[in-house]
Write an enzyme that holds these catalytic residues in place. Structure first.
Site, PDB file in Angstrom:
ATOM      1  CE  LYS A 242     -11.820  31.390 -67.025  1.00  0.00           C
ATOM      2  NZ  LYS A 242     -13.180  31.175 -67.492  1.00  0.00           N
TER       3      LYS A 242
ATOM      4  CD  GLU B 111      -2.426   3.405  -2.534  1.00  0.00           C
ATOM      5  OE1 GLU B 111      -2.053   2.280  -2.224  1.00  0.00           O
ATOM      6  OE2 GLU B 111      -1.847   4.466  -2.186  1.00  0.00           O
TER       7      GLU B 111
ATOM      8  NE  ARG C  68       0.441  14.467 -58.830  1.00  0.00           N
ATOM      9  CZ  ARG C  68      -0.700  14.922 -59.338  1.00  0.00           C
ATOM     10  NH1 ARG C  68      -1.372  15.862 -58.691  1.00  0.00           N
ATOM     11  NH2 ARG C  68      -1.185  14.455 -60.434  1.00  0.00           N
TER      12      ARG C  68
ATOM     13  CG  ASP D 289      -6.006  15.023 -44.725  1.00  0.00           C
ATOM     14  OD1 ASP D 289      -5.025  14.700 -45.396  1.00  0.00           O
ATOM     15  OD2 ASP D 289      -6.617  16.098 -44.869  1.00  0.00           O
TER      16      ASP D 289
ATOM     17  CB  VAL E 228      -0.945  -0.003   1.223  1.00  0.00           C
ATOM     18  CG1 VAL E 228      -1.669   1.337   1.345  1.00  0.00           C
ATOM     19  CG2 VAL E 228      -1.946  -1.145   1.099  1.00  0.00           C
TER      20      VAL E 228
ATOM     21  CG  ASP F  92       1.169  12.220  -0.080  1.00  0.00           C
ATOM     22  OD1 ASP F  92       1.454  13.058   0.795  1.00  0.00           O
ATOM     23  OD2 ASP F  92       1.732  11.109  -0.197  1.00  0.00           O
TER      24      ASP F  92
ATOM     25  CG  ASP G 284      -8.847  20.104 -44.919  1.00  0.00           C
ATOM     26  OD1 ASP G 284      -7.944  19.350 -45.328  1.00  0.00           O
ATOM     27  OD2 ASP G 284      -9.362  20.986 -45.623  1.00  0.00           O
TER      28      ASP G 284
ATOM     29  CB  THR H 137      -5.313  21.357 -50.066  1.00  0.00           C
ATOM     30  OG1 THR H 137      -4.306  21.171 -51.060  1.00  0.00           O
ATOM     31  CG2 THR H 137      -6.475  22.127 -50.645  1.00  0.00           C
TER      32      THR H 137
ATOM     33  CG  ASP I 177      -3.984  18.107 -46.303  1.00  0.00           C
ATOM     34  OD1 ASP I 177      -3.423  17.702 -47.334  1.00  0.00           O
ATOM     35  OD2 ASP I 177      -5.070  18.710 -46.306  1.00  0.00           O
TER      36      ASP I 177
ATOM     37  CD  GLU J  59       3.233   6.819   2.221  1.00  0.00           C
ATOM     38  OE1 GLU J  59       2.816   5.793   1.657  1.00  0.00           O
ATOM     39  OE2 GLU J  59       2.688   7.929   2.091  1.00  0.00           O
TER      40      GLU J  59
END
Length: 704
Positions: free
Chosen positions: A390, A182, A564, A593, A177, A687, A589, A226, A224, A658
């Site tokens: 574009k 404890e 990659r 992951d 003890v 204690d 996120d 992104t 990660d 003790e």
């Protein structure tokens, strides 16, 4: 889900009932119901958003041509994967995998497998080892005390042999003890619980109590890219246009790191006619929409097109008053709405891989009837259509014959000037930026009054293979450089990690040049630092023998980058680090992951942008999606870990006293000084509170 099975169309078949071999139709906005092989495109181009699965910040252009059998997920351009979303176009595909056989199902299987590798926290492992050693030592001491006093069993004081045996057995129990603290479990639990409260104040929500202590022992942060190190919101960071001569491009830096329209174009004093034309193309050759919902700015449509729409708002317009920050709903669309009203869109020439561009036919407003029944030409815009184009700079510039200067003057474009502009573009692309060239065709001949399918020239717009013939004799107006920018708070946080002796490893599904550029930007690599042996693609790294992999990950205590990578690669990297004795934290996120988050000593998910799958697999969630919060949490974890070691030492030292008192009294044959109940009182009550108080000690100034 529209499904063809055995040649019969089922227009509303539940996705759960789909099986391999079914032919399905998917359209823009749909979530792909299963892994499918694309058989035929319904539109000239099809794009999917695979960010949650692969970590790529850009949407993926799909095709029907075969790819190599050993191709990785990112290279399977002829496949659509369950759980991803169509951001543009439509297609027919043959289902090849469902349920747990899909790529996203394999991720779930990897998460389940990672659960089986769960280990105790570093402190828990040390306490277990100490407990085993303590149990052995006390067992030997108890046995020794019992054996040493064997002759005393028959002492008349005890009232006989058996009573003496029981008496010294009680002393042995008292030793046991006395040796066991404890109060330790209660004090540790209380300290960790108080630690979680402190962490919440720093925007770190702890889902598993032992994670608080694990943070204090973290040696590596695997992250990660992104959505974690970057915003996952494509942003125009640079724009360039011809200044006073055709090949004299003037570049401006654009501030801002998200879809918020509050940034500015630095050093842009005024919008000359040429610059205004660049803004027109960005706004009109575009199908995206920026919205303000639930306190944040979000996009509908392609990320790159959304970035161009935000740029237009930052550039402003002399004819549109700039909305204040108190009007976010108006601020995200005011200038774009003005251009849309001034130049109504009458047709869209969709993007194709061959010509690498897309365009819109805008400007002509159909005649409207007056109260007398007569028709009048609309007064909006020039009254005739123009083609706003574009696309990839090398492709668009090849079809340009003129250049619009900032003053509005139009001058011829020579081959030498075209090469000089392409060289300028190559330098922008090397940063790396995704560059898009903008151009206008002002004379569209008989399409000048095109207003719909009933127009005589409509047949020109029905064959996508001939769109390149319409996009000719263009006037070049400028280039925009786009990227997924780093979060502003990340660079200082990574510097703090280096100071604290924690290295950062970036693991991303994005391309190698993009990953390395972001790594230099945020401080994982120095601006001119050699990265030999520190940057690998997933395929490249896992071709090495296992011993070589471990050596490369652990031999130098330097930060690294892996690009990659597939979800299984991330998990394997974290597993190797754990087996090598490191204590890795993993941040992420996306769905991709989740296996690595579960495999890590502590998984950290993003609370705002993170998927539910990532949060469920994690041990801690960042309420503000701020990478710097991890550093703050590590600091708090180190403080708690330090305090825990302090009160464990205190409790153990008390127990040693003790044990010594009981052992010496037994050795000298003196009556026991403390009975087991008294020892329990000392351990639990006397204690406990002082030990708990040690858990409140403030962190040392040099804890990091």
């Amino acid at each position: 889900q529209r499904c063809y099975r055995d040649g019969v169309l089922n227009a509303e078949l539940p996705a759960a009932e789909l099986v391999p071999g079914d032919l399905v139709e998917v359209n823009v906005g749909d979530k792909v119901p299963a892994d499918l092989r694309i058989l035929r495109l319904k539109t000239t181009s099809v794009r999917t958003d695979e960010g949650a699965l692969t970590g790529e910040s850009e949407t993926v252009l799909k095709q029907t041509e075969p790819v190599k059998e050993e191709s990785r997920i990112q290279d399977k351009k002829n496949m659509m994967f369950a759980g991803t979303t169509l951001s543009g176009g439509g297609a027919y595909g043959l289902i090849v995998a469902t349920g747990m056989s899909t790529e996203i199902g394999k991720i779930q299987a990897n998460v389940t497998a990672a659960k089986e590798d769960d280990e105790k926290t570093p402190l828990g492992q040390k306490i277990d080892a100490f407990g085993e050693m303590l149990a052995k030592v006390i067992a030997y001491i108890c046995l020794a005390v019992w054996v040493m006093n064997f002759r005393q069993f028959s002492d008349p004081v005890h009232g006989g042999f058996w009573m003496g045996l029981i008496y010294y057995l009680k002393i042995a129990v008292a030793l046991g003890v006395a040796a066991i603290p404890e109060g330790l479990p209660a004090v540790i639990t209380l300290c960790l619980a108080l630690g979680t409260r402190k962490m919440v104040k720093r925007n770190a929500i702890v889902r598993k109590l032992p994670s608080v202590e694990t943070l204090g022992c973290t040696t590596v942060i695997c992250s990660d890219k992104t959505g974690t190190l970057t915003t996952n919101q494509m942003t125009v960071v640079a724009m360039a246009y011809p200044g006073t001569k055709a090949d004299g491009l003037v570049e401006h830096t654009v501030t801002g790191t998200s879809y918020e329209p509050w940034g500015e174009v630095e050093s842009l004093a005024e919008l000359g006619p040429g610059v205004l034309d660049l803004a027109k193309v960005c706004s009109l050759s575009n199908q995206a929409v920026i919205q303000y919902k639930e306190g944040k700015f979000t996009r509908i449509g392609e990320p790159t097109e959304a970035a161009l729409k935000v740029l237009v708002e930052k550039m402003g317009n002399p004819n549109v008053s700039k909305p204040s920050k108190d009007q976010p709903e108006l601020a995200c669309s005011a200038v774009n709405d003005h251009f849309a009203k001034e130049y109504p869109r009458n047709a869209i020439l969709e993007f194709s891989r061959d010509r690498k561009s897309m365009s819109t036919l805008c400007g002509y407003k159909p005649a409207a009837k007056t109260s007398t029944g007569r028709t009048t030409r609309g007064s909006v815009g020039s009254g005739s259509n123009q083609l706003f184009v574009k696309g990839a700079p090398e492709s668009v510039l090849e079809r340009c014959t003129q250049v619009r200067l900032a003053s509005g003057e139009t001058v011829p474009l020579t081959p030498a000037q075209r090469k000089k502009i392409l060289d300028f573009n190559a330098k922008m692309a090397a940063r790396p930026l995704r560059c898009l060239a903008m151009a206008i065709r002002e004379d569209v001949e008989d399409l000048a009054t095109y207003d719909g399918p009933n127009h005589p020239a409509h047949k020109k717009l029905t064959d996508p293979d001939k769109f390149a013939e319409l996009e000719k004799d263009l006037v070049f107006v400028g280039i925009c450089g786009i990227k997924d920018p780093a979060r502003p708070e990340v660079a200082p946080a990574i510097a703090d990690c280096k100071t604290a002796g924690i290295r950062v490893i970036m693991i991303t599904g994005d391309t190698r040049p993009t990953a390395e550029a972001i790594a230099r930007e945020i401080g994982i690599f120095g601006p001119k630092e050699s990265i030999t042996g520190r940057s690998f693609t997933g395929h490249e790294f896992f071709e090495f023998p296992t011993e070589k992999q471990v050596e490369m990950l652990t031999k130098n205590r330097l930060s690294m980058v892996f690009s990659r990578t597939e979800p299984a690669d991330k998990q394997q990297l974290v597993k190797i680090l754990r087996q090598a004795g490191e204590v890795p934290a993993m941040t992420g996120d996306g769905v991709n992951d989740a296996p690595a988050l579960k495999q890590a000593a502590i998984g950290i998910a993003m609370g705002i942008a993170g998927t539910e799958v990532a949060k469920e697999a994690s041990d801690m969630v960042l309420a503000d999606d701020n990478f710097a919060t991890i550093v703050a949490a590590v600091e708090e974890g180190r403080s708690i870990y330090s305090n825990m070691k302090a009160f464990i030492r205190y409790l153990i030292s008390s127990n040693i006293g003790e044990v010594a008192s009981i052992f010496i009294t037994a050795l000298l044959g003196l009556p026991e000084g403390l009975i087991p109940v008294q020892l329990l009182w000392v351990n639990l009550v006397t204690d406990g509170p002082p030990a708990t108080a040690l858990g409140f000690n403030p962190a040392d100034p040099d804890v990091m």
